[in-house]
Motif scaffolding. Structure first.
Motif, PDB file in Angstrom:
ATOM      1  N   ILE A 117       0.890  -1.229   0.088  1.00  0.00           N
ATOM      2  CA  ILE A 117      -0.097   0.227   0.065  1.00  0.00           C
ATOM      3  C   ILE A 117       1.018   1.255  -0.154  1.00  0.00           C
ATOM      4  O   ILE A 117       2.086   1.291   0.688  1.00  0.00           O
ATOM      5  CB  ILE A 117      -0.955   0.050   1.221  1.00  0.00           C
ATOM      6  N   THR A 161      -9.418  -9.121   7.659  1.00  0.00           N
ATOM      7  CA  THR A 161     -10.394  -9.663   8.533  1.00  0.00           C
ATOM      8  C   THR A 161     -10.480 -11.057   8.307  1.00  0.00           C
ATOM      9  O   THR A 161     -11.615 -11.898   8.150  1.00  0.00           O
ATOM     10  CB  THR A 161     -11.848  -9.147   8.225  1.00  0.00           C
ATOM     11  N   GLY A 162      -9.389 -11.890   8.027  1.00  0.00           N
ATOM     12  CA  GLY A 162      -9.247 -13.256   8.196  1.00  0.00           C
ATOM     13  C   GLY A 162      -8.989 -13.790   9.443  1.00  0.00           C
ATOM     14  O   GLY A 162      -9.326 -12.880  10.489  1.00  0.00           O
ATOM     15  N   SER A 163      -8.611 -15.141   9.671  1.00  0.00           N
ATOM     16  CA  SER A 163      -8.668 -15.690  10.932  1.00  0.00           C
ATOM     17  C   SER A 163      -8.033 -14.880  12.064  1.00  0.00           C
ATOM     18  O   SER A 163      -8.564 -14.632  13.168  1.00  0.00           O
ATOM     19  CB  SER A 163      -7.947 -16.939  10.925  1.00  0.00           C
ATOM     20  N   GLY A 213      -7.331 -11.366  12.140  1.00  0.00           N
ATOM     21  CA  GLY A 213      -8.104 -10.406  12.379  1.00  0.00           C
ATOM     22  C   GLY A 213      -9.248 -10.694  13.164  1.00  0.00           C
ATOM     23  O   GLY A 213      -9.484  -9.977  14.089  1.00  0.00           O
ATOM     24  N   ARG A 244     -11.620  -5.815   3.703  1.00  0.00           N
ATOM     25  CA  ARG A 244     -11.873  -5.877   2.001  1.00  0.00           C
ATOM     26  C   ARG A 244     -12.880  -6.823   1.740  1.00  0.00           C
ATOM     27  O   ARG A 244     -13.542  -6.708   0.909  1.00  0.00           O
ATOM     28  CB  ARG A 244     -10.671  -6.273   1.528  1.00  0.00           C
ATOM     29  N   LYS A 250     -12.857 -19.754   1.284  1.00  0.00           N
ATOM     30  CA  LYS A 250     -11.939 -19.433   2.009  1.00  0.00           C
ATOM     31  C   LYS A 250     -12.075 -20.023   3.598  1.00  0.00           C
ATOM     32  O   LYS A 250     -13.225 -20.454   3.901  1.00  0.00           O
ATOM     33  CB  LYS A 250     -11.816 -17.946   2.436  1.00  0.00           C
ATOM     34  N   TRP A 281      -6.119 -17.920  -0.570  1.00  0.00           N
ATOM     35  CA  TRP A 281      -4.672 -18.314  -0.618  1.00  0.00           C
ATOM     36  C   TRP A 281      -4.470 -19.712  -0.715  1.00  0.00           C
ATOM     37  O   TRP A 281      -3.451 -19.765  -1.071  1.00  0.00           O
ATOM     38  CB  TRP A 281      -4.036 -17.939   1.078  1.00  0.00           C
TER      39      TRP A 281
HETATM   40  P1  NA7 Z   1      -5.887 -14.482   5.733  1.00  0.00           P
HETATM   41  O1  NA7 Z   1      -6.950 -15.478   5.994  1.00  0.00           O
HETATM   42  O2  NA7 Z   1      -5.181 -14.683   4.369  1.00  0.00           O
HETATM   43  O3  NA7 Z   1      -6.603 -12.913   5.707  1.00  0.00           O
HETATM   44  C1  NA7 Z   1      -5.786 -11.848   5.126  1.00  0.00           C
HETATM   45  C2  NA7 Z   1      -6.732 -10.623   5.582  1.00  0.00           C
HETATM   46  O4  NA7 Z   1      -6.058  -9.573   4.834  1.00  0.00           O
HETATM   47  C3  NA7 Z   1      -7.786 -10.968   4.588  1.00  0.00           C
HETATM   48  O5  NA7 Z   1      -9.112 -10.481   5.289  1.00  0.00           O
HETATM   49  C4  NA7 Z   1      -7.707  -9.964   3.276  1.00  0.00           C
HETATM   50  O6  NA7 Z   1      -8.621  -9.709   2.571  1.00  0.00           O
HETATM   51  C5  NA7 Z   1      -6.998  -9.083   3.851  1.00  0.00           C
HETATM   52  N1  NA7 Z   1      -5.909  -8.159   2.933  1.00  0.00           N
HETATM   53  C6  NA7 Z   1      -4.957  -8.777   2.273  1.00  0.00           C
HETATM   54  N2  NA7 Z   1      -4.436  -7.537   1.537  1.00  0.00           N
HETATM   55  C7  NA7 Z   1      -5.023  -6.616   1.774  1.00  0.00           C
HETATM   56  C8  NA7 Z   1      -5.008  -5.409   1.138  1.00  0.00           C
HETATM   57  N3  NA7 Z   1      -4.037  -5.135   0.418  1.00  0.00           N
HETATM   58  N4  NA7 Z   1      -6.177  -4.587   1.553  1.00  0.00           N
HETATM   59  C9  NA7 Z   1      -7.103  -4.759   2.529  1.00  0.00           C
HETATM   60  N5  NA7 Z   1      -7.193  -6.145   3.026  1.00  0.00           N
HETATM   61  C10 NA7 Z   1      -6.215  -7.154   2.623  1.00  0.00           C
HETATM   62  O7  NA7 Z   1      -4.600 -14.343   6.808  1.00  0.00           O
HETATM   63  P2  NA7 Z   1      -5.035 -14.642   8.383  1.00  0.00           P
HETATM   64  O8  NA7 Z   1      -3.628 -14.690   8.899  1.00  0.00           O
HETATM   65  O9  NA7 Z   1      -5.937 -14.221   8.797  1.00  0.00           O
HETATM   66  O10 NA7 Z   1      -5.080 -16.290   8.338  1.00  0.00           O
HETATM   67  C11 NA7 Z   1      -4.254 -17.213   7.944  1.00  0.00           C
HETATM   68  C12 NA7 Z   1      -4.734 -18.503   8.143  1.00  0.00           C
HETATM   69  O11 NA7 Z   1      -4.256 -18.843   9.620  1.00  0.00           O
HETATM   70  C13 NA7 Z   1      -6.253 -19.009   8.228  1.00  0.00           C
HETATM   71  O12 NA7 Z   1      -6.731 -19.372   7.192  1.00  0.00           O
HETATM   72  C14 NA7 Z   1      -6.024 -20.215   9.369  1.00  0.00           C
HETATM   73  O13 NA7 Z   1      -5.630 -21.352   8.859  1.00  0.00           O
HETATM   74  C15 NA7 Z   1      -4.982 -19.953  10.397  1.00  0.00           C
HETATM   75  P3  NA7 Z   1      -9.126 -10.542   1.226  1.00  0.00           P
HETATM   76  O14 NA7 Z   1      -9.756 -11.761   1.879  1.00  0.00           O
HETATM   77  O15 NA7 Z   1      -8.055 -10.887   0.605  1.00  0.00           O
HETATM   78  O16 NA7 Z   1      -9.939  -9.635   0.529  1.00  0.00           O
END
Ligand code: NA7
Length: 529
Positions: free
Chosen positions: A150, A183-185, A187, A206, A324, A489
């Motif tokens: 960013i 807002t993945g795990s 977050g 996002r 996801k 991912w």
């Molecule tokens: P995740 O599940 O990959 O979540 C990453 C979050 O970050 C997801 O909400 C993404 O949104 C967000 N993201 C990534 N890049 C951006 C940008 N450039 N702008 C805004 N938001 C962004 O990672 P975690 O660490 O939460 O979890 C990983 C694994 O660990 C999980 O699946 C469990 O197995 C334990 P997106 O969804 O890509 O739009």
């Protein structure tokens, strides 16, 4: 002088590296483990963010290779905290005296295979070189952090964190204005805790996630006693399942039962909590119509919990549920009812830039004292691609995988003899229970190395044909599901420019059977010389 020649070098001292060391050492191999971190634990060493927990139940997220170990260890909660899992890893390291063969703070930067001696030379970032016949990469699936590019990212003058490399001294957000991106795990787990501390928390979302309540709490001693008494059967049942854990997938198809029956099934799973929700019906990840009924159910729950209907709408995912990885939460949606939490949709209004004092979007700057990136990982391939790994024809692994990761069984790579990966792309790994997946790979790899010793073979290598067929099968299996429909991912879709290929192999039981058959057929698809 330190010894610098081993039978096997293992890279990484997380759960995979620890068991690899123990297993090989107990078979009489000389082993050296190199670990980039200052101590053991891998994922659980780095991910120390507030609220970090495993989303698989503790009694299943543990080793089973030692009956004594699995009986003596007592988990305090249904979903263990990062701290408790790390304590467990330390207990294992002490119990099996593993530390003496692990070299910490040693990041491997280069690896090269020598055709003449059929051995690997592994070099640390400090330039220390070590030679071994075999090398096992236990570098983890979610270990290479992703910080999105960013604009202005480096300008921010306040504290900056990534959930996947959290400072050991922790972070105190009391009285602070905090921003969190993602807002993945990670977050979903950290937002409720940070919100309790912060003066104000701004969540930059996002894509909303589907989160299922954990209903976490102490284990009922009777439940634990019964599980442990019958561990063998439970472990066996998990092994013979699609995922490697006791998801208890209902054989019924969602669209074959009435709307009323579906609601009863979803409600039952919801009340039980956790990832088992997806097992409510057999076709949730293969039939979009079926999936929609489960997604509607979760969305209705979000609307029940979140007071403001507009906010509930923004928090409601529209993607395929389970596409996801689902999140397992404690008070996630409830947190948005707090006055000190603001949800900002960055799909509708993208972030323009990060400034010295905050985040600017939509022409307005949101002032922040601290900024948390919960933005995930360059999953499954990231940690390996960071190392300059040169195989037999001097091609690097990064070059080989430029069009997408290719492996045989997720364990071996054509052109990279005597190199093994634990839970690599092409293995069930992240779509299975990681612990039994790790144990399986470790034992399979160890058996293969041992077979080489017994048959005087110096070189074991996957053939390109076997690899191509395995990659085709992995893709074919995914193509019959809804997994390829979202930017997960699993597909590498979270990293700009990463080839979009579905990496995990679907079906734990099917995978184990394939590995067994390959051995029975004399390591079919490998050349041993
Ligand atoms: P995740 O599940 O990959 O979540 C990453 C979050 O970050 C997801 O909400 C993404 O949104 C967000 N993201 C990534 N890049 C951006 C940008 N450039 N702008 C805004 N938001 C962004 O990672 P975690 O660490 O939460 O979890 C990983 C694994 O660990 C999980 O699946 C469990 O197995 C334990 P997106 O969804 O890509 O739009």
């Amino acid at each position: 002088m330190a010894k610098n020649n081993y039978d096997v070098i293992v890279v990484g001292a997380g759960f995979a590296g620890l068991y690899m060391l123990h297993n090989l050492r107990s078979r009489g191999f000389s082993v050296r483990v190199f670990e980039a971190g200052g101590d053991i634990g891998g994922t659980w060493y780095w991910n120390r963010y507030p609220g970090a927990r495993c989303d698989v139940e503790s009694l299943e997220y543990s080793y089973q290779f030692s009956e004594e170990l699995q009986q003596e260890w007592v988990w305090s909660e249904r979903y263990a905290t990062q701290a408790e899992i790390l304590k467990y890893a330390n207990h294992v390291a002490d119990r099996f005296e593993l530390r003496r063969d692990i070299q910490f703070d040693s990041h491997i930067s280069k690896m090269a295979f020598d055709e003449t001696s059929n051995s690997w030379t592994i070099t640390t970032a400090d330039g220390e070189a070590t030679v071994s016949r075999f090398c096992v990469m236990a570098t983890g699936c979610l270990s290479s952090t992703n910080i999105p590019a960013i604009e202005g990212r480096e300008k921010f003058a306040g504290g900056t964190y990534h959930t996947g490399s959290w400072p050991h001294h922790g972070a105190d957000f009391t009285g602070k204005k905090v921003g969190i991106i993602g807002t993945g795990s990670s977050g979903v787990q950290s937002i409720p805790i940070i919100a309790e501390q912060a003066d104000h928390l701004y969540v930059f979302q996002r894509t909303p996630s589907y989160a299922i309540p954990a209903y976490n709490g102490p284990y009922d001693p009777e439940y634990e006693r019964e599980r442990k008494a019958n561990y063998k059967n439970y472990r066996e049942e998990a092994k013979n399942s699609r995922s490697g854990f006791l998801l208890a997938i209902n054989e019924d198809m969602a669209m074959d039962v009435s709307e009323e029956e579906r609601q009863v099934a979803y409600d039952k799973r919801w009340k039980r909590g956790g990832l088992t929700f997806l097992g409510a019906f057999n076709d949730l990840l293969t039939n979009k119509e079926a999936n929609d009924t489960a997604a509607d159910f979760v969305r209705s729950k979000i609307q029940e919990v979140v007071n403001d209907p507009d906010l509930a709408e923004k928090l409601s995912p529209q993607t395929v549920v389970g596409c996801k990885r689902m999140c397992v939460d404690t008070n996630y949606y409830q947190t948005y009812n707090r006055d000190n939490v603001t949800l900002l949709d960055v799909t509708e209004h993208p972030i323009d830039e990060i400034t010295t004092t905050g985040i600017r979007r939509d022409g307005t700057e949101i002032e922040l004292d601290e900024l948390v990136f919960a933005t995930g990982f360059d999953a499954m391939t990231g940690a390996l691609a960071k190392i300059d790994i040169k195989g037999s024809n001097k091609t690097t692994l990064k070059e080989k995988w430029a069009e997408g990761a290719k492996t045989y069984l997720g364990v071996a790579i054509a052109g990279f003899p005597n190199l093994f990966i634990v839970t690599g792309p092409g293995s069930p790994s992240v779509l299975a229970n990681m612990m039994p997946a790790i144990e399986h790979h470790v034992e399979w790899i160890s058996d293969c190395i041992n077979y080489c010793r017994e048959t005087n073979c110096n070189r074991v290598e996957a053939s390109s044909d076997a690899e191509e067929a395995w990659v085709a099968q992995t893709n074919e299996l995914a193509s019959h599901t809804l997994f390829p429909t979202c930017n997960s991912w699993y597909l590498g879709a979270n990293i700009p420019g990463k080839p979009r290929i579905f990496m995990p192999y679907l079906g734990f039981q099917r995978y184990l059977a394939a590995c067994e058959e390959i051995v029975e057929k004399g390591y079919k698809g490998f050349s041993l010389s």
